[in-house]
Design a protein around this motif. Structure first.
Motif, mmCIF file in Angstrom:
data_model
loop_
_atom_site.group_PDB
_atom_site.id
_atom_site.type_symbol
_atom_site.label_atom_id
_atom_site.label_comp_id
_atom_site.label_asym_id
_atom_site.label_seq_id
_atom_site.Cartn_x
_atom_site.Cartn_y
_atom_site.Cartn_z
ATOM 1 N N PHE A 46 0.823 -1.211 0.000
ATOM 2 C CA PHE A 46 0.000 0.000 0.000
ATOM 3 C C PHE A 46 0.858 1.263 0.000
ATOM 4 C CE2 PHE A 46 -2.161 3.453 2.179
ATOM 5 C CZ PHE A 46 -3.413 3.471 1.583
ATOM 6 N N TYR A 47 1.781 1.356 0.959
ATOM 7 C CA TYR A 47 2.603 2.568 1.039
ATOM 8 C C TYR A 47 3.561 2.648 -0.151
ATOM 9 C CZ TYR A 47 0.644 3.385 5.643
ATOM 10 O OH TYR A 47 -0.233 3.625 6.679
ATOM 11 N N GLY A 48 3.997 1.475 -0.648
ATOM 12 C CA GLY A 48 4.826 1.469 -1.851
ATOM 13 C C GLY A 48 4.092 2.076 -3.032
ATOM 14 N N GLY A 49 2.809 1.727 -3.188
ATOM 15 C CA GLY A 49 2.009 2.286 -4.278
ATOM 16 C C GLY A 49 1.794 3.781 -4.132
ATOM 17 N N ALA A 50 1.500 4.219 -2.901
ATOM 18 C CA ALA A 50 1.285 5.651 -2.668
ATOM 19 C C ALA A 50 2.549 6.446 -2.977
ATOM 20 C CB ALA A 50 0.850 5.882 -1.222
ATOM 21 N N PHE A 54 3.435 9.411 -5.661
ATOM 22 C CA PHE A 54 4.061 10.688 -5.319
ATOM 23 C C PHE A 54 5.258 10.961 -6.235
ATOM 24 C CE2 PHE A 54 2.798 10.173 -0.551
ATOM 25 C CZ PHE A 54 1.507 10.550 -0.854
ATOM 26 N N ASN A 55 6.080 9.947 -6.447
ATOM 27 C CA ASN A 55 7.258 10.125 -7.298
ATOM 28 C C ASN A 55 6.862 10.426 -8.738
ATOM 29 O OD1 ASN A 55 9.624 9.909 -5.647
ATOM 30 N ND2 ASN A 55 9.215 7.727 -5.373
ATOM 31 N N LEU A 56 5.775 9.821 -9.197
ATOM 32 C CA LEU A 56 5.285 10.126 -10.552
ATOM 33 C C LEU A 56 4.809 11.570 -10.636
ATOM 34 C CD1 LEU A 56 4.531 9.079 -13.415
ATOM 35 C CD2 LEU A 56 2.259 8.553 -12.484
ATOM 36 N N VAL A 57 4.042 11.993 -9.646
ATOM 37 C CA VAL A 57 3.547 13.385 -9.618
ATOM 38 C C VAL A 57 4.717 14.358 -9.580
ATOM 39 C CG1 VAL A 57 2.296 15.077 -8.199
ATOM 40 C CG2 VAL A 57 1.316 12.810 -8.599
ATOM 41 N N ASN A 58 5.706 14.080 -8.745
ATOM 42 C CA ASN A 58 6.866 14.967 -8.645
ATOM 43 C C ASN A 58 7.677 14.980 -9.934
ATOM 44 O OD1 ASN A 58 6.157 15.656 -6.055
ATOM 45 N ND2 ASN A 58 7.671 14.348 -5.052
ATOM 46 N N LYS A 296 8.293 5.885 -15.866
ATOM 47 C CA LYS A 296 8.816 7.137 -15.335
ATOM 48 C C LYS A 296 9.372 7.034 -13.919
ATOM 49 C CE LYS A 296 5.782 10.081 -18.131
ATOM 50 N NZ LYS A 296 4.755 11.153 -18.101
ATOM 51 N N VAL A 297 8.940 6.016 -13.173
ATOM 52 C CA VAL A 297 9.392 5.887 -11.787
ATOM 53 C C VAL A 297 10.410 4.757 -11.656
ATOM 54 C CG1 VAL A 297 8.670 5.479 -9.399
ATOM 55 C CG2 VAL A 297 7.228 6.853 -10.916
ATOM 56 N N TYR A 298 10.018 3.558 -12.042
ATOM 57 C CA TYR A 298 10.935 2.418 -11.879
ATOM 58 C C TYR A 298 12.103 2.474 -12.846
ATOM 59 C CZ TYR A 298 8.122 0.330 -8.286
ATOM 60 O OH TYR A 298 7.480 0.114 -7.087
ATOM 61 N N ALA A 299 11.870 2.921 -14.082
ATOM 62 C CA ALA A 299 12.973 3.026 -15.040
ATOM 63 C C ALA A 299 13.994 4.073 -14.608
ATOM 64 C CB ALA A 299 12.431 3.367 -16.426
ATOM 65 N N ALA A 300 13.533 5.041 -13.797
ATOM 66 C CA ALA A 300 14.430 6.085 -13.283
ATOM 67 C C ALA A 300 15.074 5.687 -11.957
ATOM 68 C CB ALA A 300 13.655 7.390 -13.113
ATOM 69 N N GLY A 301 14.808 4.462 -11.495
ATOM 70 C CA GLY A 301 15.404 3.988 -10.245
ATOM 71 C C GLY A 301 14.764 4.560 -9.003
ATOM 72 N N LYS A 302 13.515 5.060 -9.110
ATOM 73 C CA LYS A 302 12.851 5.682 -7.964
ATOM 74 C C LYS A 302 11.664 4.877 -7.455
ATOM 75 C CE LYS A 302 14.260 10.433 -9.011
ATOM 76 N NZ LYS A 302 13.800 11.824 -9.240
ATOM 77 N N GLY A 303 11.522 3.641 -7.943
ATOM 78 C CA GLY A 303 10.420 2.812 -7.491
ATOM 79 C C GLY A 303 10.574 2.411 -6.034
ATOM 80 N N ASN A 304 9.463 2.257 -5.339
ATOM 81 C CA ASN A 304 9.510 1.964 -3.907
ATOM 82 C C ASN A 304 9.473 0.480 -3.593
ATOM 83 O OD1 ASN A 304 7.956 1.884 -0.984
ATOM 84 N ND2 ASN A 304 9.312 3.661 -1.201
ATOM 85 N N LEU A 305 9.011 -0.341 -4.533
ATOM 86 C CA LEU A 305 8.947 -1.773 -4.296
ATOM 87 C C LEU A 305 10.235 -2.448 -4.745
ATOM 88 C CD1 LEU A 305 5.325 -2.655 -5.513
ATOM 89 C CD2 LEU A 305 6.106 -2.276 -3.167
ATOM 90 N N ALA A 306 10.841 -3.224 -3.857
ATOM 91 C CA ALA A 306 12.056 -3.966 -4.229
ATOM 92 C C ALA A 306 11.729 -5.075 -5.220
ATOM 93 C CB ALA A 306 12.701 -4.555 -2.973
ATOM 94 N N ASP A 307 10.566 -5.690 -5.057
ATOM 95 C CA ASP A 307 10.116 -6.757 -5.946
ATOM 96 C C ASP A 307 9.177 -6.163 -6.993
ATOM 97 O OD1 ASP A 307 9.101 -8.963 -7.216
ATOM 98 O OD2 ASP A 307 8.299 -9.932 -5.415
ATOM 99 N N GLN A 308 9.682 -5.967 -8.203
ATOM 100 C CA GLN A 308 8.890 -5.290 -9.220
ATOM 101 C C GLN A 308 7.737 -6.134 -9.752
ATOM 102 O OE1 GLN A 308 10.976 -3.035 -12.212
ATOM 103 N NE2 GLN A 308 12.665 -2.560 -10.832
#
Length: 435
Positions: A46-50, A54-58, A296-308
């Motif tokens: 849940f918090y990973g998704g939120a 946030f990272n996408l919006v930013n 935009k988030v995971y490809a930039a290395g800013k994803g919050n989930l370790a397990d994609q």
């Protein structure tokens, strides 16, 4: 002539001032989260998704230029630790403008502090169902749907399976529940509908975290119910499903709360989970928004989930939904109080109370159909009440109700009015709409 030391001092003061201006432009959201313990899969997803949202919006420039700032504090889903985290976070970064604890126990623990602190709290699909009445609970928002509306939708779905509400008469329905405020929350609805439609409600509690259920399933085997409602959370869910298999109870006759309906519940259950159904307020599938998160988030290395592989899973999608609604509340507040400005908790409270995320807005966000449309007001801090039923096919979730299901909202609204009135009398609150 000014000395070099004095010039350096002026430069430092200028830089500090500029830094503070940047910080002041950020919108701070407090996240008393949990990523360890028996409920870690739910909290991390849940918090990973939120945070991914946030990272996408930013990455896209923020909300009219205002970036989202957040901080987590580990609660381990423990109410006392949750209260400590709330107190620790509420004054940070200029003051929290919103909070989401993802725990009924923690939500109950901090609820009476919100009005004084002027910090709105969302309880997305959990918490006090009577908080839908904004006249009594101006700073609490059980967005999308409450436990009471979910319970009513469960009974409607089970009635539809039997051929109508009249066919429920004489049936046995077990409520197998997490022995906590969370597990007891739907009882007013289930008890009222049992009386109304003549089915027998058998209440069986499971001590948290729920890793031992032999005695409970012995009771179920002896009762021979027509349906089992699994109101579980964390490790309790997979234990229930596997124990049901060992006791020969068909998983097709089990219907889980939406906190008992994730991939993290099904995969550990193995073949025992096939055919199991649960409620959900998200439609399984892929969406343009999720593609944007990947690009935009995971490809930039800013994803919050370790397990994609968890991207787009139930818990992750639920966190994305929460992020969307929080950011939309900020956007709505800015439309009224000033675009490009940091909103106070009071202003975001107004934004949460005036949400209108319709189909057109969902399409613009790349999330059409991902969750029900939301329209809040002072009278309705929930904004929907609609749900779906999903079934595990052995590998993935499939929505088996093509449209959103809504139960007896006249009953749930009556309960909301009665319960919130009692709370208002107890706390000496004069119900009214805030401006």
């Amino acid at each position: 002539m000014k000395s070099p030391a004095f010039k350096n001092l002026l430069l430092c003061a200028t830089l500090i001032g500029a830094f503070n201006q940047v910080q002041a432009a950020d919108q701070f959201i407090a996240l008393p989260s949990y990523r360890v313990g028996p409920y870690a899969s739910g909290g991390s997803g849940f918090y990973g998704g939120a945070i991914d949202y946030f990272n996408l919006v930013n990455a896209n420039g923020g909300v009219n230029g205002v970036k989202i700032l957040w901080e987590e504090c580990e609660t381990e889903y423990n109410p006392s630790r949750g209260i400590e985290c709330y107190e620790r976070l509420k004054t940070k970064n200029g003051g929290a403008s919103m909070v989401e604890p993802l725990s009924t126990g923690i939500a109950y623990g901090v609820l009476d502090r919100l009005v004084q602190d002027k910090i709105p709290m969302t309880t997305l699909g959990y918490g006090r169902s009577d908080a839908a009445n904004g006249k009594v609970f101006p700073y609490v928002f059980p967005l999308i749907t409450s436990y009471w509306n979910q319970a009513a939708a469960m009974i409607k779905y089970l009635a539809d399976k039997e051929g109508g509400y009249a066919k429920l008469k004489g049936k046995k329905i077990v409520h197998l529940y997490h022995d906590s405020a969370f597990g007891k929350e739907p009882l007013p609805v289930l008890e009222a509908q049992a009386k109304q439609y003549g089915f027998e409600l058998i209440k069986i509690a499971v001590a948290p975290p729920g890793s031992e259920q032999q005695s409970q399933w012995l009771q179920i085997r002896q009762a021979k119910p027509d349906h089992v409602i699994l109101w579980g959370w964390g490790v309790m869910n997979s234990v229930a499903i596997k124990t049901a298999q060992r006791n020969g109870f068909p998983r097709e006759k089990m219907l889980g709360v939406w906190w008992a309906g994730s991939e993290e519940d099904m995969i550990p259950s193995g073949d025992a989970a096939k055919g199991y159904t649960s409620m959900t307020f998200n439609t399984p599938g892929n969406y343009p928004l999720i593609d944007d998160i990947r690009k935009k988030v995971y490809a930039a290395g800013k994803g919050n989930l370790a397990d994609q592989s968890r991207i787009g899973s139930v818990y992750h999608m639920r966190g994305l939904t929460a992020g969307i609604l929080w950011v939309e509340a900020i956007r709505v507040a800015q439309d009224k109080f000033g675009k490009g400005k940091t909103m106070s908790g009071e202003q975001i409270r107004w934004g949460l109370e005036n949400l209108n995320v319709d189909e057109a807005r969902q399409k613009a966000l790349g999330a059409f159909g991902m969750f029900p449309t939301i329209k809040t007001s002072c009278d309705d801090h929930e904004g929907s009440g609609a749900v779906k039923v999903q079934q595990w096919d052995g590998k993935k979730w499939i929505a088996i109700t093509p449209t959103w299901v809504v139960g007896d909202k006249a009953l749930t609204r009556k309960l909301v009015e009665e319960s919130s009135a009692a709370y208002a009398a107890e706390k000496r609150i004069t119900p009214s709409c805030m401006k």
